[in-house]
Design a protein around this motif. Sequence first.
Motif, mmCIF file in Angstrom:
data_model
loop_
_atom_site.group_PDB
_atom_site.id
_atom_site.type_symbol
_atom_site.label_atom_id
_atom_site.label_comp_id
_atom_site.label_asym_id
_atom_site.label_seq_id
_atom_site.Cartn_x
_atom_site.Cartn_y
_atom_site.Cartn_z
ATOM 1 N N GLU A 141 4.398 12.428 -12.686
ATOM 2 C CA GLU A 141 3.060 11.355 -12.213
ATOM 3 C C GLU A 141 1.897 12.131 -12.480
ATOM 4 O O GLU A 141 0.763 12.154 -13.471
ATOM 5 C CB GLU A 141 3.595 10.708 -11.207
ATOM 6 C CG GLU A 141 2.069 9.829 -10.330
ATOM 7 C CD GLU A 141 1.629 9.876 -8.587
ATOM 8 O OE1 GLU A 141 0.996 10.255 -8.484
ATOM 9 O OE2 GLU A 141 2.832 9.338 -8.322
ATOM 10 N N ARG A 187 4.045 8.899 5.347
ATOM 11 C CA ARG A 187 3.279 9.173 3.515
ATOM 12 C C ARG A 187 2.747 10.380 2.824
ATOM 13 O O ARG A 187 3.178 11.562 3.855
ATOM 14 C CB ARG A 187 1.913 8.570 3.285
ATOM 15 C CG ARG A 187 1.892 6.807 3.732
ATOM 16 C CD ARG A 187 0.528 6.379 3.101
ATOM 17 N NE ARG A 187 -0.695 6.830 3.178
ATOM 18 C CZ ARG A 187 -1.828 6.467 2.332
ATOM 19 N NH1 ARG A 187 -1.896 5.893 1.831
ATOM 20 N NH2 ARG A 187 -2.901 7.572 2.424
ATOM 21 N N LEU A 216 12.432 13.284 -3.968
ATOM 22 C CA LEU A 216 11.160 12.045 -4.570
ATOM 23 C C LEU A 216 10.639 13.447 -5.132
ATOM 24 O O LEU A 216 9.422 12.937 -5.971
ATOM 25 C CB LEU A 216 10.399 12.115 -3.339
ATOM 26 C CG LEU A 216 10.337 11.059 -2.656
ATOM 27 C CD1 LEU A 216 9.844 10.593 -0.757
ATOM 28 C CD2 LEU A 216 10.781 9.967 -2.594
ATOM 29 N N VAL A 224 2.650 8.366 -0.984
ATOM 30 C CA VAL A 224 4.659 7.421 -1.686
ATOM 31 C C VAL A 224 4.268 7.012 -0.132
ATOM 32 O O VAL A 224 5.135 8.628 0.634
ATOM 33 C CB VAL A 224 4.959 8.182 -2.239
ATOM 34 C CG1 VAL A 224 6.627 7.420 -2.144
ATOM 35 C CG2 VAL A 224 4.867 8.288 -3.644
ATOM 36 N N LEU A 244 7.271 12.536 -8.782
ATOM 37 C CA LEU A 244 6.275 12.227 -8.285
ATOM 38 C C LEU A 244 5.205 13.979 -8.802
ATOM 39 O O LEU A 244 4.680 13.732 -9.487
ATOM 40 C CB LEU A 244 5.417 13.248 -6.889
ATOM 41 C CG LEU A 244 6.342 11.820 -5.646
ATOM 42 C CD1 LEU A 244 6.212 12.938 -4.202
ATOM 43 C CD2 LEU A 244 5.683 10.853 -6.286
ATOM 44 N N ARG A 266 2.794 13.289 -0.152
ATOM 45 C CA ARG A 266 2.196 13.565 -1.559
ATOM 46 C C ARG A 266 3.129 14.991 -2.327
ATOM 47 O O ARG A 266 3.536 15.880 -1.233
ATOM 48 C CB ARG A 266 1.287 13.143 -1.908
ATOM 49 C CG ARG A 266 0.270 14.251 -1.208
ATOM 50 C CD ARG A 266 -1.741 14.110 -1.211
ATOM 51 N NE ARG A 266 -1.927 14.904 -0.514
ATOM 52 C CZ ARG A 266 -3.282 15.146 -0.429
ATOM 53 N NH1 ARG A 266 -4.349 14.842 -1.034
ATOM 54 N NH2 ARG A 266 -4.090 15.919 0.333
#
Length: 154
Positions: free
Chosen positions: A78, A108, A71, A25, A75, A110
Amino acid sequence: MSIKEYSLAKIDDFVGRELGLSDWVVVDQARIDAFAQCTGDQQWIHVDVERARRESPFGGTIAHGYLTLSLLAALAIEIGLIPEDASAGLNYGLDKVRFMTPVKAGARVRNRVTLVSVEKKGGGRVIVKTMNELQIEGEDKPALIAESLAMLVA
């Protein structure tokens, strides 16, 4: 995404196992600015791009620690933290949060999620504790590590 054979009925079998790794992301300046607007945290290191280029030890703006923390839930979802046989998954709390490395605007990230423990509460409710490691692309240290708690409801 779903995790093969992961369900409320078999959740105990997954304790100590990595559940997965989310997609990357981007934490761009627009996201940082929106977070600052929502929370009222307008500290220059987050929102003043020119000043941060001149004065910040990071060479530019960085994301709020709480933005990076926020976040984790999306995540983890997900990855498939909430099994298909659960009707809901609710935030229940956080343990041992540590901010390790600032996230520069444009980076980015994750989430790597490992199931730490499962506590059955009765009535079809289960509290799961996960270890979350928010990794930054190209960095050796993660942005943060945190144990998070979620209540799964059958």
